[in-house]
Write a protein that holds these residues in place. Structure first.
Motif, mmCIF file in Angstrom:
data_model
loop_
_atom_site.group_PDB
_atom_site.id
_atom_site.type_symbol
_atom_site.label_atom_id
_atom_site.label_comp_id
_atom_site.label_asym_id
_atom_site.label_seq_id
_atom_site.Cartn_x
_atom_site.Cartn_y
_atom_site.Cartn_z
ATOM 1 N N SER B 43 1.193 -1.453 0.584
ATOM 2 C CA SER B 43 -0.035 -0.225 -0.426
ATOM 3 C C SER B 43 0.471 1.089 -0.219
ATOM 4 C CB SER B 43 -0.916 0.372 1.472
ATOM 5 O OG SER B 43 -1.508 -1.181 1.331
ATOM 6 N N ASP B 158 -6.042 -0.695 -4.592
ATOM 7 C CA ASP B 158 -5.483 -1.311 -3.102
ATOM 8 C C ASP B 158 -6.563 -2.474 -3.184
ATOM 9 O OD1 ASP B 158 -4.200 -1.535 -1.029
ATOM 10 O OD2 ASP B 158 -4.025 -0.109 -0.487
ATOM 11 N N GLU B 159 -5.884 -3.549 -3.474
ATOM 12 C CA GLU B 159 -6.785 -4.890 -2.365
ATOM 13 C C GLU B 159 -8.919 -4.379 -2.256
ATOM 14 O OE1 GLU B 159 -5.565 -6.764 0.562
ATOM 15 O OE2 GLU B 159 -3.311 -6.213 0.836
#
Ligand SMILES: Nc1ncnc2c1ncn2[C@@H]1O[C@H](COP(=O)(O)OP(=O)(O)O)[C@@H](O)[C@H]1O
Ligand SMILES: [Mg+2]
Lengths: 283, 340
Positions: B43, B158-159
């Motif tokens: 991240s 991000d995820e």
């Protein structure tokens, strides 16, 4: 994220009990207001009667006296100017300070926060004399600016503290999303976070307003005839001289003093819709 | 053109170095996946590219222009957050149109682009709702819509799927891949899930403790992992690792420098006891339907996981012989580097 309040229907018995309690509380809170309103309209002999009187020939003489023959409106205007300026300055400064403390943590954040709130621990009476002397020396006695500055100073700490809590309750990532969408950092805060904490900001403003309008100590010591706000001037209506206490005039003054706060709170009610931020993040 | 290149990027928080010198090139239109364990810096790296974090050292350029000191809004990239980060006080329509409004696009044009994106993502019916009135999958779509409406040079994810149910995750995975084809934009996608990485990526970047362990296509990482970390991280179930000494003793052809040997469960044949290089006893088994995995306890006390794809079932406690396929042995030196 807290669970939504339960919406389970109440038993008829529970409804009656809850309703009864609410009615009692409303009467308890509302009766003094009603009494003040009645008093402002009563002729003097009805005010001074030993028995509570609800039926009387209403008169506007107290209203007339307060509005047209006394200096009340001048004091009232002073109060409104001081309060409006204080609320505006406090809200702008405290919101920006709270934003910095909430969003840009640094090593000293805790100390700064504690220092800010510690300003509130000092009783105002402890600084009355030095402030009086300073104001006197620099020729700032009996001026609205002085009272505004004092009220700002006394309201900023708690306001920062409250607003910081509201900001920390929102998601930083939502601001970051707005920044990715093209906003500046402060622009993101303004467009995205402020709308979420609006109810909190309004209630903070109401606190500041009420504190300022009620502030008596500095108002009476730092102001003379010119900058005197209503809180310090209302005593003028309660002389205990030959004419006796002017309860009717005091009632009129009380109503006028309450009015802006009540209007403000009534407008604000609309914004106190809970849960606007629920569901913004996470699934 | 929206190639991204990163040169010796360092990021420290206080005295903790989170990114320890990242060098990476992402080609225009490529779908790159950052994969690694939780806390390895994925991240942080993504946020550095976005401009949400200032970097401690190094440089980043996008489309050939250095952006290291530019604010996020000037980098021409969009980001989809794990938490979706929708604007809670705005309707879906206004969420989607937010960036265009900031860019002072005329209202009719905003409405038109919002409508088109809503059509692509099939969220036309949701335009007047607020985020709180949406399901997780719908929020995810809105978050993606908010990113594509600006037609950015590059997308950062991000995820984005980690809060969804397994079913929905697979579906969204396919939709994202399709979106990548349609938009032919550069996409960087962060996940801790190596299956997601293997299935979606043109190129995978394996991160570990703030460093890049390897960059390559999914197949390269699978067949030629550069070190023991990548070898055991990529592939499910994970690669078996044994000491080179044990392998030599069993008669496998192993180089002199090798310390550790890796062999994937799918590259070991399983047969009657005495038929292979290793003998052992069947321990735990996992039957997945098409495949079965057997954890075989070797006689020297170690354990090998073996895949079997036919219908023959082995039972616990059965004696078996194992034959690793010599073409698929991975040899690693003492410090974990691949030997070829
Ligand atoms: N704002 C921060 N301050 C200090 N440490 C941080 C901060 N953000 C992330 N870290 C640390 O950096 C490391 C990498 O974090 P992150 O990039 O979020 O990992 P990942 O996304 O791979 O799970 C973690 O050890 C985390 O604790
Ligand atoms: Mg992460």
């Amino acid at each position: 994220m807290s669970a939504p309040p339960s919406t389970r229907p109440l038993h008829p018995g529970q409804r009656v009990a809850v309703g009864g309690i609410l009615v009692l509380m409303t009467l308890f809170a509302g009766f003094p207001l009603l009494w003040v309103l009645l008093t402002s309209l009563k002729p003097n002999n009805a005010i001074l009667s030993k028995d509570p009187i609800f039926l009387f020939q209403p008169t506007l003489e107290h209203w007339e006296r307060v509005l047209f023959t006394s200096d009340f409106l001048k004091f009232y205007l002073n109060s409104l100017i001081i309060a409006a300026a204080t609320v505006t300055i406090v809200m702008v400064v405290a919101t920006l300070a709270a934003y910095a403390l909430a969003r840009y943590p640094m090593r000293a954040s805790k100390d700064i926060s504690f220092f800010i709130i510690s300003q509130r621990m000092m009783p105002p009476v402890a600084v009355v004399l030095p402030i009086f002397l300073i104001a006197s020396n620099i020729g700032m006695l009996d001026r609205l600016e002085t009272l505004i500055a004092i009220n700002v100073a006394f309201n900023i700490p708690l306001s920062i503290w409250m607003i910081r809590g509201f900001i920390e309750g929102t998601s930083r990532e939502i601001e970051e999303a707005a920044v990715m969408d093209g906003a500046s950092w402060l622009g993101a805060f303004w467009r995205v976070t402020v709308p979420q904490i609006w109810p909190g900001l309004l209630s903070t403003a109401l606190f500041v307003y009420i504190y300022t309008v009620n502030e008596f100590l500095f108002a009476s010591i730092l102001s003379g005839t010119n900058a005197r706000p209503v809180s310090a001037a209302v005593a003028l209506f309660l002389p205990t001289g030959v004419r006796g206490t002017l309860f009717g005039e005091a009632a009129v003054a009380a109503i006028l003093i309450m009015l802006p706060g009540i209007i403000f709170a009534a407008l604000m009610q609309r914004h106190l819709v809970a849960g606007v931020s629920l569901g913004a993040v996470k699934g | 053109m929206s190639a991204i290149s990163i040169r010796s990027l360092h990021k420290t928080y206080g005295n903790v170095e989170v990114l320890k010198g990242i060098d990476l090139d992402v080609a225009d239109g490529e779908f790159v996946v950052f994969v690694g364990r939780s806390g390895c810096g994925k991240s942080t790296l993504l946020r550095c590219i976005a401009g949400l974090e200032t970097i401690s050292d190094g440089s980043i350029s996008i489309g050939g222009a250095e952006v290291t000191r530019l604010p996020p809004s000037k980098r021409g990239i969009a980001m989809v957050f794990q938490s979706y980060a929708l604007y809670p006080h705005l309707t879906v329509r206004d969420n989607l149109g937010f960036s265009l409004g900031l860019a002072r696009q005329p209202k009719p044009q905003i409405a038109q682009r919002v409508a088109r994106v809503a059509e692509i993502l099939r969220i036309e019916d949701l335009l007047d709702r607020r985020p709180v009135q949406l399901s997780g999958g719908q929020r995810q779509r809105v978050a993606i819509g908010r990113a594509i409406v600006r037609e950015p040079e590059a997308f950062l994810f991000d995820e984005p799927l980690s809060n969804l149910d397994a079913d929905l995750r697979v579906q969204m995975r396919h939709e994202l891949m399709q979106l990548h084809e349609e938009l032919s934009a550069t996409m960087i996608y962060v996940t801790h899930d190596q299956v997601e990485a293997m299935t979606m990526a043109d190129k995978i970047v394996v991160l570990n403790a703030g460093r890049i362990e390897q960059v390559g296509t999914p197949l390269e990482l699978y067949s030629k992992p550069r070190n023991l970390f990548v070898a055991t991280f990529i592939g499910s179930p994970r690669m078996n690792v044994m000491s080179a000494a044990a392998a030599r003793q069993a008669g496998l052809a192993v180089g002199d420098a090798a310390e550790r040997i890796g062999i994937r469960p799918e590259h070991i044949a399983i047969g009657h006891a005495g038929s292979g290089q290793f003998n052992g006893t069947v321990g735990l088994t996992e039957h997945l339907g098409a495949d079965s995995y057997y954890f075989v306890e070797l006689d020297d006390g170690s354990r090998l996981n073996v895949r079997r794809s036919d219908d023959v079932m082995l039972s616990r406690g059965e004696r078996v012989g194992l034959t690793p396929n010599p073409g698929y042995l991975h040899q690693f030196s003492a410090d974990g580097a691949r030997l070829d």
